[in-house]
Design a protein around this motif. Structure first.
Motif, PDB file in Angstrom:
ATOM      1  N   TRP A  59       0.838  -1.195   0.000  1.00  0.00           N
ATOM      2  CA  TRP A  59       0.000   0.000   0.000  1.00  0.00           C
ATOM      3  C   TRP A  59       0.879   1.254   0.000  1.00  0.00           C
ATOM      4  O   TRP A  59       0.588   2.223  -0.710  1.00  0.00           O
ATOM      5  N   SER A  60       1.947   1.247   0.763  1.00  0.00           N
ATOM      6  CA  SER A  60       2.772   2.442   0.954  1.00  0.00           C
ATOM      7  C   SER A  60       3.557   2.865  -0.277  1.00  0.00           C
ATOM      8  O   SER A  60       3.696   4.059  -0.545  1.00  0.00           O
ATOM      9  N   THR A  63       1.792   5.102  -2.762  1.00  0.00           N
ATOM     10  CA  THR A  63       1.385   6.381  -2.170  1.00  0.00           C
ATOM     11  C   THR A  63       2.586   7.248  -1.836  1.00  0.00           C
ATOM     12  O   THR A  63       2.485   8.465  -1.802  1.00  0.00           O
ATOM     13  N   SER A  90       5.388   7.172   8.705  1.00  0.00           N
ATOM     14  CA  SER A  90       5.420   8.069   7.552  1.00  0.00           C
ATOM     15  C   SER A  90       6.864   8.501   7.320  1.00  0.00           C
ATOM     16  O   SER A  90       7.681   8.520   8.242  1.00  0.00           O
ATOM     17  N   THR A 174      -8.807  -2.327   7.738  1.00  0.00           N
ATOM     18  CA  THR A 174      -8.593  -0.993   7.175  1.00  0.00           C
ATOM     19  C   THR A 174      -8.109  -0.084   8.298  1.00  0.00           C
ATOM     20  O   THR A 174      -8.131  -0.475   9.468  1.00  0.00           O
ATOM     21  N   SER A 175      -7.712   1.124   7.934  1.00  0.00           N
ATOM     22  CA  SER A 175      -7.275   2.078   8.945  1.00  0.00           C
ATOM     23  C   SER A 175      -7.435   3.497   8.435  1.00  0.00           C
ATOM     24  O   SER A 175      -7.053   3.792   7.298  1.00  0.00           O
ATOM     25  N   PRO A 176      -7.936   4.409   9.288  1.00  0.00           N
ATOM     26  CA  PRO A 176      -7.997   5.817   8.881  1.00  0.00           C
ATOM     27  C   PRO A 176      -6.599   6.428   8.720  1.00  0.00           C
ATOM     28  O   PRO A 176      -6.448   7.435   8.038  1.00  0.00           O
ATOM     29  N   LEU A 178      -4.280   5.003   7.078  1.00  0.00           N
ATOM     30  CA  LEU A 178      -3.804   4.526   5.785  1.00  0.00           C
ATOM     31  C   LEU A 178      -4.953   4.545   4.782  1.00  0.00           C
ATOM     32  O   LEU A 178      -5.513   3.504   4.444  1.00  0.00           O
ATOM     33  N   PRO A 179      -5.339   5.723   4.295  1.00  0.00           N
ATOM     34  CA  PRO A 179      -6.496   5.819   3.388  1.00  0.00           C
ATOM     35  C   PRO A 179      -6.341   4.913   2.168  1.00  0.00           C
ATOM     36  O   PRO A 179      -5.329   4.954   1.474  1.00  0.00           O
ATOM     37  N   GLY A 180      -7.326   4.059   1.964  1.00  0.00           N
ATOM     38  CA  GLY A 180      -7.313   3.141   0.832  1.00  0.00           C
ATOM     39  C   GLY A 180      -6.682   1.794   1.140  1.00  0.00           C
ATOM     40  O   GLY A 180      -6.768   0.870   0.334  1.00  0.00           O
TER      41      GLY A 180
END
Length: 192
Positions: A59-60, A63, A90, A174-176, A178-180
């Protein structure tokens, strides 16, 4: 991991730990001056760690906002130094936390611990580390249990760290933070 608390010294510090002979395959952590030693973990534990880090990095990378790291040294104070199974941090925060010693000196946004069998391990991850991470401002903490294929998710809710959900096979993580990001829980624990 088999865990033992060593009370030989009444108040352990990072400096004392550096002076202690290192034993291959053991990992040492300090929580409020108490030394916790863990041995090599079960292969299923390592599979879960690898899958969690891989999913987070998959995912990272597109992004460009952060990175998942397996078992980094995390130093909060002279008497508090741990090695969580996986963290997500981050890039901005990583630049602030990464010390010359190669350790993180402060909290990443997300920490994941994968439970190992045994009462002492569960107490360490579900109580001691939960309190430690909450005290040091971790925004989200996941406790993964490969034996039950479940993940407990703790987040800051109204100025307190709270269990917000426990997910199992058939559900999506999911996690807020990590959007998406979305991952089927069973993917994290599958052997194939």
């Amino acid at each position: 991991m088999v865990e033992a608390t060593l009370a030989i010294h009444p108040h352990w510090t990072v400096d004392l730990l550096r002076q202690m002979p290192q034993v291959a395959g053991e990992r040492y952590e300090l929580i409020q001056g108490e030394l916790h030693a863990t041995t090599q973990s079960h292969t299923r534990h390592q599979i879960a760690c690898t899958r969690l880090a891989t999913e987070l990095n998959n995912w990272s990378q597109p992004t460009g906002v952060g990175i998942a790291i397996g078992a980094p040294g995390l130093v909060y104070a002279d008497n508090e130094a741990v090695a969580p199974d996986v963290v997500w941090v981050s890039h901005q925060r990583l630049a602030e936390l990464l010390g010359d010693d190669g350790k993180l000196h402060g909290s990443p946004e997300l920490i994941v611990e994968v439970l190992s069998p045994g009462k002492a391990n569960e107490v360490r991850d579900r109580e001691l580390k939960l309190e430690l991470y909450a005290r040091h401002g971790v925004r989200e903490y996941w406790i993964a249990d490969w034996r039950t294929s479940m993940i407990s998710v703790y987040r800051w809710v109204e100025a307190d760290f709270a269990l917000v959900e426990t997910l199992q096979s058939g559900e999506i993580l999911t996690s807020p933070l990590l959007p998406g990001f979305a991952c089927a829980v069973e993917r994290l624990f599958a052997l194939a």
